[in-house]
Structures are given as structure tokens and as C-alpha cells.
Write a protein that holds these residues in place. Structure first.
Motif, PDB file in Angstrom:
ATOM      1  N   ASP A  38      12.773   8.442  47.846  1.00  0.00           N
ATOM      2  CA  ASP A  38      14.204   8.135  47.798  1.00  0.00           C
ATOM      3  C   ASP A  38      14.642   8.101  46.335  1.00  0.00           C
ATOM      4  O   ASP A  38      14.270   7.192  45.597  1.00  0.00           O
ATOM      5  N   PHE A  39      15.413   9.113  45.927  1.00  0.00           N
ATOM      6  CA  PHE A  39      15.699   9.270  44.494  1.00  0.00           C
ATOM      7  C   PHE A  39      16.596   8.181  43.952  1.00  0.00           C
ATOM      8  O   PHE A  39      16.425   7.728  42.828  1.00  0.00           O
ATOM      9  N   THR A  40      17.583   7.768  44.760  1.00  0.00           N
ATOM     10  CA  THR A  40      18.490   6.724  44.259  1.00  0.00           C
ATOM     11  C   THR A  40      17.705   5.435  44.004  1.00  0.00           C
ATOM     12  O   THR A  40      17.880   4.782  42.983  1.00  0.00           O
ATOM     13  N   ARG A  41      16.788   5.117  44.936  1.00  0.00           N
ATOM     14  CA  ARG A  41      16.019   3.893  44.752  1.00  0.00           C
ATOM     15  C   ARG A  41      15.043   4.051  43.581  1.00  0.00           C
ATOM     16  O   ARG A  41      14.806   3.122  42.808  1.00  0.00           O
ATOM     17  N   ALA A  42      14.489   5.238  43.444  1.00  0.00           N
ATOM     18  CA  ALA A  42      13.531   5.477  42.361  1.00  0.00           C
ATOM     19  C   ALA A  42      14.177   5.238  41.006  1.00  0.00           C
ATOM     20  O   ALA A  42      13.556   4.698  40.091  1.00  0.00           O
ATOM     21  N   ILE A  43      15.443   5.633  40.896  1.00  0.00           N
ATOM     22  CA  ILE A  43      16.113   5.478  39.602  1.00  0.00           C
ATOM     23  C   ILE A  43      16.666   4.068  39.438  1.00  0.00           C
ATOM     24  O   ILE A  43      16.591   3.475  38.366  1.00  0.00           O
ATOM     25  N   LEU A  97       7.573   8.904  41.461  1.00  0.00           N
ATOM     26  CA  LEU A  97       8.346   9.929  40.753  1.00  0.00           C
ATOM     27  C   LEU A  97       7.968  10.016  39.275  1.00  0.00           C
ATOM     28  O   LEU A  97       7.675  11.099  38.750  1.00  0.00           O
ATOM     29  N   PHE A  98       7.947   8.843  38.602  1.00  0.00           N
ATOM     30  CA  PHE A  98       7.808   8.877  37.147  1.00  0.00           C
ATOM     31  C   PHE A  98       6.369   8.754  36.652  1.00  0.00           C
ATOM     32  O   PHE A  98       6.039   9.263  35.591  1.00  0.00           O
ATOM     33  N   ALA A  99       5.529   8.072  37.429  1.00  0.00           N
ATOM     34  CA  ALA A  99       4.147   7.896  36.964  1.00  0.00           C
ATOM     35  C   ALA A  99       3.218   8.959  37.541  1.00  0.00           C
ATOM     36  O   ALA A  99       2.196   9.282  36.953  1.00  0.00           O
ATOM     37  N   LEU A 116      -4.869  19.226  38.793  1.00  0.00           N
ATOM     38  CA  LEU A 116      -3.871  18.600  37.917  1.00  0.00           C
ATOM     39  C   LEU A 116      -3.647  17.143  38.311  1.00  0.00           C
ATOM     40  O   LEU A 116      -2.628  16.545  37.990  1.00  0.00           O
ATOM     41  N   GLU A 117      -4.635  16.565  39.017  1.00  0.00           N
ATOM     42  CA  GLU A 117      -4.473  15.197  39.487  1.00  0.00           C
ATOM     43  C   GLU A 117      -4.320  14.201  38.347  1.00  0.00           C
ATOM     44  O   GLU A 117      -5.087  14.232  37.382  1.00  0.00           O
ATOM     45  N   ALA A 118      -3.338  13.320  38.506  1.00  0.00           N
ATOM     46  CA  ALA A 118      -3.189  12.105  37.706  1.00  0.00           C
ATOM     47  C   ALA A 118      -3.357  12.246  36.196  1.00  0.00           C
ATOM     48  O   ALA A 118      -4.193  11.589  35.600  1.00  0.00           O
ATOM     49  N   PRO A 119      -2.563  13.078  35.566  1.00  0.00           N
ATOM     50  CA  PRO A 119      -2.585  13.083  34.099  1.00  0.00           C
ATOM     51  C   PRO A 119      -1.698  11.967  33.542  1.00  0.00           C
ATOM     52  O   PRO A 119      -0.822  11.475  34.252  1.00  0.00           O
ATOM     53  N   THR A 120      -1.946  11.561  32.294  1.00  0.00           N
ATOM     54  CA  THR A 120      -1.068  10.578  31.651  1.00  0.00           C
ATOM     55  C   THR A 120      -0.089  11.321  30.739  1.00  0.00           C
ATOM     56  O   THR A 120      -0.331  12.472  30.374  1.00  0.00           O
ATOM     57  N   TYR A 121       1.012  10.631  30.386  1.00  0.00           N
ATOM     58  CA  TYR A 121       1.973  11.246  29.470  1.00  0.00           C
ATOM     59  C   TYR A 121       1.322  11.551  28.121  1.00  0.00           C
ATOM     60  O   TYR A 121       1.669  12.528  27.452  1.00  0.00           O
TER      61      TYR A 121
END
Lengths: 263, 361
Positions: free
Chosen positions: B62-67, B78-80, B212-217
Motif C-alpha cells: 500500500d503506497f500511501t501507507r508506505a509513505i 518498499l524502502f528497505a 540480487l537479494e537484500a543489498p544495502t544502500y
């Protein structure tokens, strides 16, 4: 040709491959606008000599000078703006078009990140036109015939706008008409731009007809060098090629004409 | 002599085209217009693919809730999870495809890429060795990518040396040497695998297949920097690649410092592959498929092919990873499996086609 200052000079050149010496003390000079033919039997070192003159093969001894400067000390691009080579290359692994192939001759004239501009395209088109290649401009180079590819490579040499052109068997794979046309084009360029040509030729009659001077090689050493009628004598040829020849005159052109005479 | 005035006006859009005289016909050489159009279109494709890859996944978000809600699971997914993964996919794909295009010019063989030349598996071996050794003896995390790069460079040089005969590159010999190196490195990786504990075994499988699993920023940023630097370096030699594809002697005669250009391409590609493999393992065939399709579509000139591969590779791997995530959701397929499933048949197709035409050198 002592009057004009030579554009390309080789002095006492020795060179070879994998420790095997091919060239022995070869010297030559080419003046502006001159056509020097290098002739000799298979394995005499004709192509090796061209590679030394282009700088692709290092000399073991002696020196090559381009416009008075030592070739080995010059920047590669600097050399490529003055000296172009037609080698025995067979194309690319990739489907470049004929036009792209000819435009590659402009590479030494452009900065690393520059695309070819209008002037470069003009020059390349002119070169294509010189060798009747305009209709092939959009064709991939690996889908044209061997003779056509040879002419494409010659057009690239032209597009490079060199002072000296080194041509390894320029008429290989070409029929009589196209071979004659190439010598005619070269003659134009020599007259118009003062471009000097050094060409290896297996065809002695072409050498006699078109060259100003001829260098006769045997076993990597110069046997004779001078005007065609002085170099292509029966004695010289029989010594170098180790077979009977007949040396006469071409009744049309007046040039020396050579026929095999061994039975 | 007769077709046109000596210079000035360029009648090429009609005169140069064989048979095709309609206006707007493609000129038979690279123009600024073609470059801008192709790179613009590919950028657009990349943006669309990335947007889709962020929107869709193994679970709906749910994008609205994610933001709005930073503590919600939607935000975390979404972000992590998704964003860094999509970014990493783009960077790794860009690197693999650009490196493929560069290596193909260098060895004059359209079948070359990091995987087929054994460079990726070399990098993977170096990275795995570093992981095992740092696990046992300690050491910084920078050791792993550094070891990957060093092993990639050694592998590249060894394959290149052994693929030469009398100082000349033999494209098919070189490719076979690469394939053998690939097998050899993989065997060494499996040897290490049988010597270490179960926890490490799982991560070794990850290297072999590519994921490409679980890379960090942080990882994304590091590989991006490496990829960007390598790409600029390769780009500087893009025209040299055109000339090198003709052979060493023609390239030399056209003003290329052959040894210098080759060295630069070796180091840049090894650096890029070492970086990509150290975060994503051996993802195969991207460097083969992407440049080939782009070359067919837009021509062989590396001044366009290289940046186009960079963008196209990014879009391709992000799309492949999206497929990997949604195909059997909620479970995942490693993305390397997807690229290999596409790439295997493609490689055979290329081999048959090139074998038939004969690769000229």
C-alpha cells in the motif's frame, strides 16, 4: 629523386619475428608524389618491410624517419595523420557499414570523444566515390566481396589524408579493370596532394608500368633500387626469382614487360 | 566523379542508401541524432521498468501507507527491500552489459562476456576465498570486493595470454580458454564449499547462481561509484574499441596506442566485474544478450553501443529480477537462473549464427 626532400626514409633497417631476422640492412627513400614499388619473390620480406615503415614492427637496427622525425619517437596519432597503411586485414567481427569503415580513417584527425562532423563525412564520401563504392555505403562490410572490401580499405586510406600511403598488395583480389582504376586514382592523388606511395606488388608488369622506382628484394636484402628499366633487367630477375624470364617492351605503353620463359 | 558536386551539400540521405531513397532513411553511420534518440528511448525504458519493479513484487504494497507511516511494514518493504534491490539490479545490469560490449571488441568475438571468459567466476572465487579467510582470521569488509577485483584481473590476463598464438589473438581459442577457466574456477569454488561449514555453504550457492537479494544502500552506492568510474574510463576508449575490433595492426595504423588501450580496457572491465560479482555473484549472459540485440538494432559503433548497453543492461536485469520475484511468488527464483535460462539458448543461437558466418580476424 635526390632533388626533393624525402618524406619517408629507412636507413640500414634490420627486423624480424621471434628472433629470426627477415630484413638485412635495407635502406630506401621516398619523395613527395612518388610511387615506390617493392618487388621480390615470396618470403623476400616485402610485407615485413612495410610493417617496419608503418611502425607496426620494431626495428632491430637502423632507423625509419617520417618527414625528418624518428618514427619510433612520434605519437601514434601524429603518425596516423601522415601515414596510412593498407594491410592484409579481413574486416571486423561486427557488422560495421562500408561508410563507417571508411569514416574510421578520420579517427586520427578527431579528439577522443568527437563524432565525425560534416567535413569528415564529405571526405569519406569523396573517398567512396573515388572507388565506385557509393552504392555500397550502407552495406555491412562482412557481406561484400573480397575485391570490394579491398577497395573499401583503400578508400579508408584515402579518408585518412596521409602524406604517405603504404599499400601491401593493393590490387590483390581485384580484376583488371579495378586494378587499373586503382593505379589511376593513386596517380591522381600523387599529382593533386603530393601523396607518396610505397606499394608491395607481386605483379612485375604493374610495377614496371606504374612505379617511379622499384626496390628489388631477395632474402630480406635489397638487390637493386632505381628506375624500372634499370632494376627489372633479365639478369636481376633471373638471379632473384631463380627462373627464366623474357624482358621486353610493352608496345602500347613503352614500359618494361616481363614474361615467364621457363619451359 | 559524376554523382555530385565535389563538396558542400551532402546528398547522402538519398545517395548513400542502397535502394532506400525515402526521406528520413537511416544514414549508414553514427549521427548525433541517432545517439540522442536511442539513448533517450533507452532511458525512458529504464525508468518505466524501474517504476514497475518498485510497484510490483512478491507481496502487494500500500503506497500511501508506505509513505505516510514510516513504521509500517509497507514502508520497510518498499524502502528497505525493494528500492535498494531495484537500484542494485540496475547498477549490476549496466556493468555486466557494458563490460560485455567492451570485451567483445577487445577479443573480437561477439560471444565474449565476463561469464564466458571466466572472469566472473574468477572474481567469485576471489571473493569467496576472501570471505572464508576473513571469517576465520578477521579483516575489513573492503577485502572482499578487492579480492574479487584482483582475481578478476588475474583471470582476464591469464585468459588473454593463453588465448594468443604467436602474439595474435585467436578469438575461438580465447573463448575456449575462457570457458575452461570458468569451469576451473567453479571447481575451486565447490572445493572450498566442501571444506567450510553449512552457514557458508548457503552463501556460496548465492555466488554461483547470482542473486540480487537484500543489498544495502551502502553496497549500492559503492558499486555505483565503481561502475560509473569504470564506465567513464571505457567510454574514453569507445572509438578505440571500433578500431581494435579490426585487429591490432589496423588499430595501430589508425593511431591507437594498442597496448595502452587494451590495458585500460582490461583494468576497467576487471574493476567493474569484480565490483558487480562481489555484491551479486555470477549473473550470467547479461553481457551477451544485451549488446548483441542493441548492435543488431542500432549498429556496431561502440560510441553508441557502450552507453546503450549500460542503459539497456540496467533495464534488462531489473526486468529479469522482477520476473524472478513474481514468477513463483511468494517464493523467489535467483535472478541468475532467469538470465541463464534466457542466455543459454541465446548463446547457442549466436554460436550457430557466427559459426556460419565465420568470425573474421
Amino acid at each position: 629523386m635526390s632533388a626533393a626532400k624525402p618524406v619517408l626514409t629507412a636507413r640500414g633497417v634490420e627486423a624480424g619475428y621471434h628472433g629470426r631476422k627477415v630484413l638485412q640492412q635495407v635502406s630506401l627513400e621516398v619523395a613527395r608524389g612518388e610511387l615506390l614499388a617493392i618487388v621480390g619473390p615470396n618470403g623476400a620480406g616485402k610485407s615485413t618491410l612495410l610493417k617496419v615503415l608503418s611502425g607496426a614492427l620494431r626495428t632491430w637496427a637502423g632507423a625509419v624517419e617520417l618527414e625528418g622525425r624518428a618514427l619510433k619517437n612520434m605519437d601514434r596519432r601524429d603518425v596516423a595523420r601522415r601515414l596510412a597503411t593498407l594491410g592484409q586485414e579481413s574486416g571486423s567481427a561486427f557488422a560495421f557499414t562500408v561508410m563507417e569503415m571508411v569514416l574510421m580513417g578520420r579517427a586520427p584527425h578527431l579528439g577522443a570523444m568527437r563524432l565525425e562532423g560534416r567535413r569528415d563525412v564529405d571526405i569519406a564520401q569523396q573517398a567512396l566515390r573515388s572507388f565506385d563504392l557509393l552504392p555500397l555505403a550502407a552495406r555491412p562490410i562482412n557481406e561484400i566481396s573480397g575485391g570490394e572490401r579491398r577497395r573499401v580499405l583503400l578508400a579508408r586510406v584515402l579518408a585518412q589524408e596521409p602524406q604517405v600511403a603504404l599499400l601491401d598488395e593493393p590490387t590483390a583480389f581485384l580484376d583488371l579493370k579495378h586494378a587499373a582504376e586503382i593505379f589511376a586514382r593513386l596517380e591522381d592523388l600523387r599529382a593533386e596532394r603530393g601523396m607518396a606511395v610505397v606499394a608491395t606488388l607481386h605483379d612485375l608488369n604493374a610495377a614496371a608500368l606504374y612505379a617511379d622506382r622499384i626496390l628489388l628484394l631477395k632474402d630480406g636484402a635489397a638487390v637493386a633500387c632505381g628506375r624500372p628499366q634499370d632494376v627489372l633487367t633479365r639478369d636481376n630477375l633471373q638471379t632473384v626469382y631463380e627462373t627464366e624470364v623474357y624482358v621486353g617492351r610493352n608496345p602500347v605503353t613503352g614500359a618494361v614487360a616481363i614474361l615467364p620463359a621457363a619451359r | 566523379m559524376s554523382q555530385a558536386p565535389a563538396s558542400g551539400s551532402i546528398p547522402d540521405s538519398t545517395a548513400l542508401e542502397t535502394g532506400a531513397s525515402e526521406p528520413g532513411a537511416r544514414r549508414p553511420y553514427l549521427t548525433r541524432t541517432r545517439m540522442a534518440a536511442v539513448l533517450g528511448a533507452l532511458t525512458l525504458v529504464l525508468i518505466v521498468v524501474c517504476a514497475a519493479a518498485v510497484m510490483f513484487g512478491s507481496v502487494p504494497v500500500d503506497f500511501t501507507r508506505a509513505i505516510a507511516d514510516r513504521t509500517s511494514p509497507d514502508h520497510a518493504i518498499l524502502f528497505a527491500a525493494r528500492m535498494p534491490r531495484v537500484l542494485m539490479g540496475a547498477v549490476v545490469g549496466a556493468i555486466l552489459a557494458a563490460v560485455g560490449a567492451a570485451l567483445q571488441a577487445l577479443v573480437r568475438n561477439p560471444l565474449a562476456e565476463g561469464g564466458t571468459l571466466g572472469i566472473s567466476s574468477g572474481a567469485a572465487f576471489g571473493a569467496i576465498l576472501a570471505i572464508v579467510l576473513t571469517y576465520r582470521f578477521g579483516g575489513g569488509s573492503a577485502i572482499v570486493p578487492a579480492a574479487g577485483f584482483a582475481a578478476a584481473l588475474i583471470s582476464t590476463l591469464a585468459v588473454y595470454r593463453l588465448g594468443q598464438m604467436h602474439g595474435r589473438v585467436e578469438p575461438f581459442t580465447l573463448l575456449l580458454v575462457g570457458v575452461i577457466f570458468n569451469t576451473f574456477w567453479s571447481a575451486l569454488i565447490l572445493l572450498i564449499n566442501s571444506l567450510v561449514n553449512l552457514y557458508q555453504t548457503r552463501s556460496i550457492l548465492f555466488w554461483l547462481v547470482g542473486s540480487l537479494e537484500a543489498p544495502t544502500y551502502g553496497e549500492v552506492a559503492a558499486v555505483s561509484a565503481l561502475g560509473a568510474a569504470g564506465f567513464v574510463w571505457l567510454g574514453w576508449h569507445a572509438r578505440d574499441m571500433n578500431l581494435l575490433s579490426l585487429g591490432d595492426e589496423p588499430a595501430h595504423d589508425l593511431g591507437v596506442d594498442v597496448d595502452g588501450a587494451r590495458r585500460a580496457i582490461f583494468i576497467a572491465t576487471s574493476l567493474m566485474i569484480g565490483g558487480a560479482v562481489s555484491v551479486s555473484g555470477m549473473i550470467g549472459f547479461v553481457g551477451l544478450i544485451v549488446p548483441h540485440i542493441l548492435r543488431l538494432a542500432f549498429g556496431a559503433d561502440h560510441r553508441l553501443l557502450l552507453p546503450a548497453s549500460f542503459l539497456g543492461g540496467a533495464a534488462f536485469l531489473v526486468a529479469a529480477d522482477l520476473a524472478a520475484r513474481v514468477a513463483i511468488a511468494p517464493a523467489e527464483i535467483p535472478v541468475g537462473v532467469i538470465t541463464a535460462l534466457c542466455g543459454g539458448p541465446f548463446f547457442i543461437y549466436l554460436l550457430r549464427r557466427e559459426g556460419h558466418r565465420g568470425i573474421a580476424v
